[in-house]
Motif scaffolding. Structure first.
Motif, PDB file in Angstrom:
ATOM      1  N   PRO A  31      87.307  76.300  18.634  1.00 55.38           N
ATOM      2  CA  PRO A  31      86.487  76.922  17.592  1.00 55.38           C
ATOM      3  C   PRO A  31      86.585  76.222  16.242  1.00 55.38           C
ATOM      4  CG  PRO A  31      88.560  78.054  17.755  1.00 55.38           C
ATOM      5  CD  PRO A  31      88.598  76.944  18.794  1.00 55.38           C
ATOM      6  N   SER A  32      85.669  76.554  15.391  1.00 52.43           N
ATOM      7  CA  SER A  32      85.822  76.311  13.962  1.00 52.43           C
ATOM      8  C   SER A  32      86.221  77.625  13.323  1.00 52.43           C
ATOM      9  CB  SER A  32      84.518  75.802  13.344  1.00 52.43           C
ATOM     10  OG  SER A  32      84.280  74.467  13.713  1.00 52.43           O
ATOM     11  N   LEU A  33      87.055  77.550  12.317  1.00 54.00           N
ATOM     12  CA  LEU A  33      87.569  78.750  11.671  1.00 54.00           C
ATOM     13  C   LEU A  33      87.364  78.638  10.166  1.00 54.00           C
ATOM     14  CD1 LEU A  33      90.792  78.768  13.783  1.00 54.00           C
ATOM     15  CD2 LEU A  33      89.138  80.626  13.819  1.00 54.00           C
ATOM     16  N   PHE A  34      87.047  79.758   9.573  1.00 52.33           N
ATOM     17  CA  PHE A  34      86.731  79.797   8.143  1.00 52.33           C
ATOM     18  C   PHE A  34      87.447  80.989   7.511  1.00 52.33           C
ATOM     19  CE2 PHE A  34      82.799  77.174   8.566  1.00 52.33           C
ATOM     20  CZ  PHE A  34      82.559  77.302   9.928  1.00 52.33           C
ATOM     21  N   LEU A  47      86.157  79.789   1.213  1.00 55.51           N
ATOM     22  CA  LEU A  47      87.428  79.329   0.671  1.00 55.51           C
ATOM     23  C   LEU A  47      87.853  78.015   1.314  1.00 55.51           C
ATOM     24  CD1 LEU A  47      89.822  82.424   0.500  1.00 55.51           C
ATOM     25  CD2 LEU A  47      89.010  81.042  -1.416  1.00 55.51           C
ATOM     26  N   LEU A  48      87.772  77.986   2.642  1.00 56.33           N
ATOM     27  CA  LEU A  48      88.183  76.798   3.382  1.00 56.33           C
ATOM     28  C   LEU A  48      87.692  76.902   4.821  1.00 56.33           C
ATOM     29  CD1 LEU A  48      90.693  78.034   5.215  1.00 56.33           C
ATOM     30  CD2 LEU A  48      91.979  77.679   3.119  1.00 56.33           C
ATOM     31  N   LYS A  49      87.744  75.746   5.527  1.00 56.62           N
ATOM     32  CA  LYS A  49      87.325  75.760   6.929  1.00 56.62           C
ATOM     33  C   LYS A  49      88.145  74.757   7.727  1.00 56.62           C
ATOM     34  CE  LYS A  49      83.465  72.502   6.324  1.00 56.62           C
ATOM     35  NZ  LYS A  49      81.984  72.321   6.456  1.00 56.62           N
ATOM     36  N   CYS A  91      88.168  86.465   7.692  1.00 49.98           N
ATOM     37  CA  CYS A  91      88.428  85.364   8.612  1.00 49.98           C
ATOM     38  C   CYS A  91      87.236  85.289   9.569  1.00 49.98           C
ATOM     39  CB  CYS A  91      89.725  85.631   9.382  1.00 49.98           C
ATOM     40  SG  CYS A  91      90.218  84.334  10.514  1.00 49.98           S
ATOM     41  N   VAL A  92      86.762  84.085   9.841  1.00 49.25           N
ATOM     42  CA  VAL A  92      85.543  83.905  10.632  1.00 49.25           C
ATOM     43  C   VAL A  92      85.786  82.852  11.707  1.00 49.25           C
ATOM     44  CG1 VAL A  92      83.097  83.308  10.544  1.00 49.25           C
ATOM     45  CG2 VAL A  92      84.161  84.427   8.578  1.00 49.25           C
ATOM     46  N   VAL A  93      85.346  83.139  12.924  1.00 50.86           N
ATOM     47  CA  VAL A  93      85.452  82.170  14.002  1.00 50.86           C
ATOM     48  C   VAL A  93      84.059  81.824  14.491  1.00 50.86           C
ATOM     49  CG1 VAL A  93      85.733  83.969  15.757  1.00 50.86           C
ATOM     50  CG2 VAL A  93      86.500  81.662  16.244  1.00 50.86           C
ATOM     51  N   SER A  94      83.868  80.554  14.758  1.00 52.90           N
ATOM     52  CA  SER A  94      82.577  80.079  15.235  1.00 52.90           C
ATOM     53  C   SER A  94      82.815  79.129  16.397  1.00 52.90           C
ATOM     54  CB  SER A  94      81.834  79.358  14.116  1.00 52.90           C
ATOM     55  OG  SER A  94      80.581  78.894  14.552  1.00 52.90           O
ATOM     56  N   ASP A  95      82.160  79.391  17.530  1.00 52.18           N
ATOM     57  CA  ASP A  95      82.278  78.442  18.629  1.00 52.18           C
ATOM     58  C   ASP A  95      81.045  78.496  19.504  1.00 52.18           C
ATOM     59  OD1 ASP A  95      84.617  80.213  20.851  1.00 52.18           O
ATOM     60  OD2 ASP A  95      82.560  80.649  20.241  1.00 52.18           O
TER      61      ASP A  95
ATOM     62  N   ASN B 102      80.405  73.818  12.445  1.00 47.86           N
ATOM     63  CA  ASN B 102      81.212  73.865  11.232  1.00 47.86           C
ATOM     64  C   ASN B 102      80.374  73.899   9.973  1.00 47.86           C
ATOM     65  OD1 ASN B 102      80.171  71.348  11.230  1.00 47.86           O
ATOM     66  ND2 ASN B 102      82.119  70.260  11.344  1.00 47.86           N
ATOM     67  N   THR B 103      79.170  74.390  10.078  1.00 47.67           N
ATOM     68  CA  THR B 103      78.280  74.408   8.925  1.00 47.67           C
ATOM     69  C   THR B 103      78.610  75.583   8.018  1.00 47.67           C
ATOM     70  OG1 THR B 103      76.533  73.436  10.255  1.00 47.67           O
ATOM     71  CG2 THR B 103      75.887  74.492   8.208  1.00 47.67           C
ATOM     72  N   GLU B 104      78.783  75.296   6.735  1.00 46.91           N
ATOM     73  CA  GLU B 104      79.052  76.350   5.765  1.00 46.91           C
ATOM     74  C   GLU B 104      77.775  77.102   5.464  1.00 46.91           C
ATOM     75  OE1 GLU B 104      80.368  74.891   2.025  1.00 46.91           O
ATOM     76  OE2 GLU B 104      80.324  76.859   1.058  1.00 46.91           O
ATOM     77  N   ALA B 105      77.889  78.413   5.426  1.00 49.63           N
ATOM     78  CA  ALA B 105      76.772  79.265   5.042  1.00 49.63           C
ATOM     79  C   ALA B 105      76.955  79.730   3.609  1.00 49.63           C
ATOM     80  CB  ALA B 105      76.662  80.463   5.972  1.00 49.63           C
ATOM     81  N   PHE B 106      75.873  79.773   2.860  1.00 48.35           N
ATOM     82  CA  PHE B 106      75.874  80.235   1.474  1.00 48.35           C
ATOM     83  C   PHE B 106      75.201  81.606   1.454  1.00 48.35           C
ATOM     84  CE2 PHE B 106      77.245  76.384  -0.703  1.00 48.35           C
ATOM     85  CZ  PHE B 106      77.039  75.424   0.273  1.00 48.35           C
TER      86      PHE B 106
END
Lengths: 115, 116
Positions: A31-34, A47-49, A91-95, B102-106
């Motif tokens: 995943p990508s995490l934010f 804030l960060l990813k 906290c956010v997860v994307s996959d 991994n695209t940032e959302a605004f």
């Protein structure tokens, strides 16, 4: 299945002390995490990813997070809290799921900072 | 750079009435999202557009919610008829290019809907 759990609904710290906001996730793939922050009456701000590069990610305002695959965690930390850090943190997860990329937000952790 | 604009900021309606929200994404952003954030919860994706096509509307209650993004720029989200449980903040977000891992959302500031 994809999910994200923020282990604390509220965290209270004193100004100048460390901050720890905990996040655990589950994901079928890499995943990508934010981490996003939401101040009152303002939009969500990134804030960060983490995107499979360095496991220790540095973000804005002195925050950082460490991706630990073995623990399926992505905890957010800051060495010294400031009053302006008081906000809601997500906290956010994307996959990749069937049908495309899916993004899920945690329920949020509200950070209180005491003077 | 101008951010994501949403209007109105607040709306109070009675149940069974209809309501519409408007979103203007950041210029050049191809992907647009509508989220519903119920008090005490994280945002939940309702619908995602890539230009003017729908990418994901799996969590949109289609019996009462509809959204469109004509010409691939502005978007409107409509609820008809509204229920009490629709009370929430409706967030619009946009991201540059094709939606990716991994695209940032605004995010915009949101529209706070209260259904009474």
């Amino acid at each position: 299945a994809q999910s994200v759990t923020q282990l604390d609904s509220h965290v209270s710290v004193s100004e100048g002390t460390p901050v720890l906001l905990r996040c655990n996730y589950s994901s079928s793939y890499s995943p990508s995490l934010f981490w996003y922050v939401q101040h009152p009456n303002k939009g969500l701000q990134l804030l960060l990813k983490y995107t499979s590069a360095a496991t220790l990610v540095k973000g804005i305002n002195g925050f950082e997070a460490e991706f630990k695959k073995s623990e399926t965690s992505f905890h957010l930390t800051k060495p010294s809290a400031h009053m302006s850090d008081a906000a809601e943190y997500f906290c956010v997860v994307s996959d990749l799921q069937s049908g495309g990329f899916k993004t899920i937000f945690g329920a949020g952790t509200r950070l209180f900072v005491k003077a | 750079e101008a951010g994501v604009a949403q209007s109105p900021r607040y709306k109070i309606i009675e149940k069974r009435q209809s309501v519409a929200f408007w979103c203007n994404p950041i210029s050049g952003h191809a992907t647009l999202y509508w989220y519903q954030q119920i008090l005490g919860q994280g945002p939940k994706l309702l619908i995602q557009f890539q230009n003017n096509g729908v990418v994901d509307d799996s969590q949109l209650p289609k019996d009462r919610f509809s959204a469109e993004r004509l010409k691939g720029v502005d978007s409107t989200l409509k609820i008809q008829p509204a229920k009490l449980e629709d009370s929430a903040v409706y967030l619009c977000a946009s991201s540059l290019g094709r939606a990716a891992l991994n695209t940032e959302a605004f995010f915009g500031q949101g529209t706070r809907l209260t259904v009474v």
